[in-house]
Scaffold this motif. Structure first.
Motif, mmCIF file in Angstrom:
data_model
loop_
_atom_site.group_PDB
_atom_site.id
_atom_site.type_symbol
_atom_site.label_atom_id
_atom_site.label_comp_id
_atom_site.label_asym_id
_atom_site.label_seq_id
_atom_site.Cartn_x
_atom_site.Cartn_y
_atom_site.Cartn_z
ATOM 1 N N SER B 593 -2.299 0.877 -4.608
ATOM 2 C CA SER B 593 -1.649 0.667 -5.859
ATOM 3 C C SER B 593 -0.101 0.912 -5.630
ATOM 4 C CB SER B 593 -1.913 1.362 -7.304
ATOM 5 O OG SER B 593 -0.911 1.526 -8.163
ATOM 6 N N GLN B 595 1.779 2.082 -7.903
ATOM 7 C CA GLN B 595 2.129 3.356 -8.707
ATOM 8 C C GLN B 595 0.727 4.147 -8.652
ATOM 9 O OE1 GLN B 595 3.234 0.123 -10.818
ATOM 10 N NE2 GLN B 595 4.988 0.908 -11.801
ATOM 11 N N PRO B 596 0.705 4.757 -7.641
ATOM 12 C CA PRO B 596 -0.837 5.438 -7.358
ATOM 13 C C PRO B 596 -1.144 6.301 -8.510
ATOM 14 C CG PRO B 596 0.662 6.005 -5.655
ATOM 15 C CD PRO B 596 1.465 4.971 -6.304
ATOM 16 N N GLY B 597 -0.120 7.014 -8.838
ATOM 17 C CA GLY B 597 -0.337 8.016 -9.917
ATOM 18 C C GLY B 597 -0.307 7.534 -11.419
ATOM 19 N N GLU B 598 -0.319 6.339 -11.609
ATOM 20 C CA GLU B 598 -0.108 5.914 -12.932
ATOM 21 C C GLU B 598 -1.701 4.899 -13.304
ATOM 22 O OE1 GLU B 598 3.405 4.374 -14.964
ATOM 23 O OE2 GLU B 598 3.930 3.941 -12.970
ATOM 24 N N LEU B 599 -2.414 5.456 -14.123
ATOM 25 C CA LEU B 599 -3.690 4.896 -14.606
ATOM 26 C C LEU B 599 -3.501 3.430 -15.141
ATOM 27 C CD1 LEU B 599 -6.420 5.038 -14.570
ATOM 28 C CD2 LEU B 599 -6.426 6.477 -16.536
#
Lengths: 639, 639
Positions: B593, B595-599
């Motif tokens: 992703s 934005q790996p930290g954003e679900l």
């Protein structure tokens, strides 16, 4: 046994940290902020007080929650029926009446019904303070002998919370006596340092802290802390769902992931934050933040609720977020909201307020019908075409009541106190977390009186007007939350543009506010698409539509005749997204399979695609208020 | 009470339609087809007889299934424990021993253990024929007083099936006596035309038809028919899961959709087909075909099993087929296989044989470890990274036994008789449905003896060689199924290409086979991708990989170190798909992703894509035989 009179309980709302804790923010006294009844929250609260609360009271008084207690006093000869914790329905309802009492005229039927329930509780309570209709009504069941499933401390916790609400609102005074007599008995029986007893369903921890805050009796706080530290040693045993279901598999201070039954996990976290702030326990607060981060990163529905599994009402694996089989229990949404509030007070971080907003306007709001008298227990983000709606946990429409009736009274107690979650104060000034039409009268740090009048259609519109009035010259800070979803916003004071930023999620205006001033926050809220993390397999190739904090949903009732919801594909937004329309209109096509009769194929080919058509979405929380039918939040994009 | 001696029971396998029914196809006598122990099915059967059967016998003899019966005879003083239907574990195990008995030497421990169990049953049985350890062991429980959950007729049904197997295999003779005494009592007690009693769990219907076939006692068949027609009138009541859970909401002849508990639905359908063919009831057969069509169209996992929901083990809504939360119970797969066999015999239609093949080689095969002593209860098509494998219904690895132990003995009884499902005869000749290495000696219609020797690595390879030997001149038809997945195939007889077609799924060779002849069917089985119907939301944007009837799976153990399974995307097949490799190798990339930290995000951007790499898939049924780890059948395609 010592009784702890509540002679000087501060008039707060739910969650009232003691003076001198390390909390960054302080809640307002209950009813310092009064909602205008035509605003979004005010209207919802009015529906709750006028429709939901009488509905809940009637079900409680006419149903097993009442008769299970009345059989203890000889007023009913019905056998015990229903869930083991039907008493908690009574307590949550009483808590709701207490929060609403300010707005009820003397002699109001709701107050009288509540008094009748308190009277029954007082008479049903054993002389030594024990009170639990399931256990008292069955002489074969020893007290606290079924910690896995008996819910005795869970039920007691709701009694304590109801009593705290009564104390803070100065109504139903006998309830405090019932609660403290019961709490003291619990401490006598289970409070010993060496006693490993914990309850299968957390709730008593947060309730005991609140009871400590209302009474000043430190033993309640100490017992709450011990409950937290006893947990995680598998004392409860395995059960059919394993120790993780009860969060009893790993000690809290070592836990790294959210697990098990969603409501249990969230209530436990709420208790941990409460104990942490009252005792200055940074390790415990870090635990709660760590688990919250785990939830936020991979275990939260777009609507702001946790828990994907029907089987054990549990949170599920990372990124396991099926929209159609979302369990997403109403009580889990309420618990998530309450937890985020505690974390907001403790830390002042905007992300918790953002989460509260998402949960409130979507997962919590969707649970209740527009008329306030029908409810979802679970809150899916997709109801499939051809859904078999015969199960009460996955019906096609909201239902008036449930075999397990935990959600409706929980909604009542939350919404009757919802104004208490909008604003806070700190040493710096006032924070507006959830802009809602209404008026606040409050005393700032230093004793300065301030009046705020908020005019807004938020969340339906992004314009928030706040008139500030105060007599003091002393400067203080008005902090306005700029939601995470908002990328374009502006701020004026008395008509003049202010060049503010919001690096931490709040636009901060520090100045002297003497006299009257007009603050206007404009949050640009065009319709937007939202994409999931690519690991959320269940909604791959889909986007959701949102506007401000509101999710929107495509409902079968709005589709052309004969179109199957699952065949609709999103082309794009139907307008230019400039934000002039109050809703969301999409352009869509119908794509049908090239092999409609084949569930799987190695030669998929290209299906038929219809001419594009435009269709209005409904705010997610409004779906299902017309005829039954399919609905989806996540819409597949056109190929 | 009349006892029905079984003096002339035909030596058949499971499901033996009476002479003169309208069945299109007839099964062979039990053991007419003997599997070569190095072929795919033969090896599996050998593992079952040598590993699974002793394992199951030990668990039955050492566990509650035994003690619950032994307490009735005073040989155990343990309390009744476990599921209400633990007797059925005994019966299914005895059935398995009966089917395997031909291959067991005299005095074999498995036969002795079975005799010991029969002896116990005979002594535990009440003088009037009643036998149910749960009800007999608790004098407070009247017989047949809990039709919703008591499973009394379900359990009896498994007794009858075990007895039928014993009769057809000419072993365990006392078991037939126990069963018929019990069946006659059931008919006396519940058989009256006006009696509305049905069992919450169908099973007795198909068992009674088989017992009728074995004994010739028509009353068993008539009672089975009445059981079917009593169903659907909500006599069982609502239960927590509704009447549909029991298939008691709509009369069978009016039902249009598969609903409720998957195993219940499938066993009920099996009973309906059995009654339909024995009584010539076209309406009842049409019901079964209609519900089967509904399952096939929208409620079948790619692995050939039904049932998506853990909560109530139910089938789920149309197209609700989540791979990670697939319930896909092993017993449902077995039931689907047994149902399809009955429909194949009744109609001769290849689609039922195709379905059997898919289910057997995937959903059934995956349930058991390669060593035959560990099992899945549910059979997901995706085990997520970070899966919490602490529940026995969704573990990370196969388990040796279960609280509800229905599946392991069910596997044992199926696999010990699996050779009986491969070939059939008809007036026209011989049909080869499931090519497996082995030898068949059979008598055709008209009495002509035929020997078939099958040499093949199928399903690992598409070459099937059949040597046909017969002394008769009379022409007859050898029909070879050409599976639905196969688009390119060829056929030779004695080395000469035959220009055959298979419009109905069978290549038919009608000729005189006098002497010896070599038939070679070559099924081209290159690796292929399979796409889902676009309404299957849960696997949108994914394909599965298959080769012949075998599904393949991507397993974490085969990924480069540190790669998370859910980040892998399919680029394509790594070889040219020409079919020379025995497995499936894919080319893949890792997409992470932006934005790996954003679900969730409104600005998704483009994530990072790794360099392509090749990775071997494992046959789906082989996954989980190394270290625990994530797995997926449906692989997202690269963007």
């Amino acid at each position: 046994m010592t009784l702890h009179a509540v002679t000087a309980c501060r008039p707060g709302g739910p969650v009232l940290p003691s003076d001198g804790t390390g909390c960054t923010l302080q809640p307002l006294p209950h009813r310092s902020f009064r909602l205008g009844r035509h605003g979004w929250l005010g209207s919802w609260q009015a529906t709750t007080v006028e429709r939901t609360l009488p509905h809940v009271l009637r079900h409680v008084l006419d149903g097993e929650a009442f008769t299970n207690l009345a059989r203890l006093t000889g007023e009913s000869d019905a056998p015990f029926t229903g869930m083991l914790f039907t008493d908690s329905d009574v307590y949550k309802t009483l808590e709701a009446v207490a929060w609403a009492a300010h707005d009820l005229p003397a002699g109001d039927e709701r107050l009288e019904q509540a008094e009748r329930l308190v009277d029954l509780l007082q008479r049903a309570q054993d002389p030594d303070g024990y009170l639990n209709s399931r256990v008292q009504g069955d002489p074969g069941v020893p007290r606290w002998s079924d910690p896995q499933w008996g819910h005795e401390l869970y039920t007691a916790g709701h009694l304590f919370q109801a009593a705290v609400a009564a104390a803070r609102c100065d109504v139903l005074p006998r309830l405090v006596d019932v609660a403290t007599r019961n709490a003291d008995l619990v401490l006598d029986a289970l409070g010993d340092e060496e006693n490993p007893h914990v309850d299968g369903h957390p709730e008593v921890e947060t309730a005991l802290v609140e009871l400590y805050r209302a009474t000043g009796h430190r033993a309640y706080l100490d017992f709450a802390r011990r409950q937290l530290d006893r947990r995680g040693h598998r004392w409860l045993g395995e059960s059919h769902f394993g120790s993780g279901y009860f969060q009893d598999d790993v000690p809290l201070r070592e836990a790294t992931r959210a697990t098990g039954h969603a409501v249990r996990q969230l209530y436990l976290l709420a208790g941990a934050v409460d104990v942490a702030v009252e005792t200055g326990d940074a390790e415990l607060l870090a635990y709660a933040v760590r688990i919250w981060d785990d939830l936020a990163a991979s275990k939260t529905y777009l609507s702001g609720v946790h828990g994907s599994r029907h089987r054990d009402e549990s949170i599920g694996d990372p990124y396991e977020l099926p929209p159609d089989r979302a369990y997403a229990e109403t009580c889990a949404a309420i618990a998530a909201f309450q937890l985020a509030w505690r974390l907001l007070l403790a830390t002042g971080e905007a992300r918790y307020a953002d989460a509260m907003e998402t949960t409130l306007h979507n997962a919590i709001a969707v649970s209740t019908s527009t008329d306030g008298t029908a409810f979802f227990y679970s809150n899916p983000l997709h109801l499939r075409s051809g859904h078999d709606g015969t199960h009460e946990d996955a019906p096609s429409q909201r239902l008036p009541w449930f075999t397990c009736a935990c959600c409706p009274p929980n909604l009542a107690r939350l919404l009757t106190s919802i104004h208490d979650y909008c604003l806070t104060t700190s040493a710096a000034g006032v924070q507006v977390h959830h802009p809602s039409a209404g008026s606040a009268v409050l005393d700032l740090h230093g004793g300065h009186a301030v009046r705020l009048d908020v005019t807004t259609e938020y969340p339906l519109d992004g314009a928030v007007a706040i008139r500030v009035e105060t007599a003091t010259d002393a400067p203080w800070e008005l902090a306005l939350r700029v939601p995470g979803w908002c990328t374009n916003w502006s701020l004026t004071v008395d008509g003049e543009r202010v060049d503010a930023t919001a690096p931490d999620g709040y636009a901060r205006l520090r100045r002297s506010w003497r006299g009257g001033h007009e603050v206007l926050l404009h949050l640009d809220a065009p319709a937007r698409t939202v994409s999931p993390h690519p690991r959320v397999d269940a909604v791959r190739g889909c986007v959701a539509l949102a506007r401000g904090p509101l999710l929107f949903a495509l409902e079968e009732a709005d589709l052309p005749e004969g179109v199957v919801l699952e065949d609709v594909r999103l082309v794009g937004l139907a307008d230019d997204g400039s934000g002039t329309r109050p809703g969301v209109r999409i352009r869509a096509v119908v794509e049908t399979s090239s092999q409609p009769g084949e569930l799987y194929t190695s030669t998929p080919g290209t299906g038929r695609t219809s001419a594009p058509f435009d269709v209005d979405l409904v705010p997610y929380h409004r779906w299902g208020n017309r005829r039954p039918g399919a609905m989806r939040v996540w819409i597949p994009t056109a190929s």
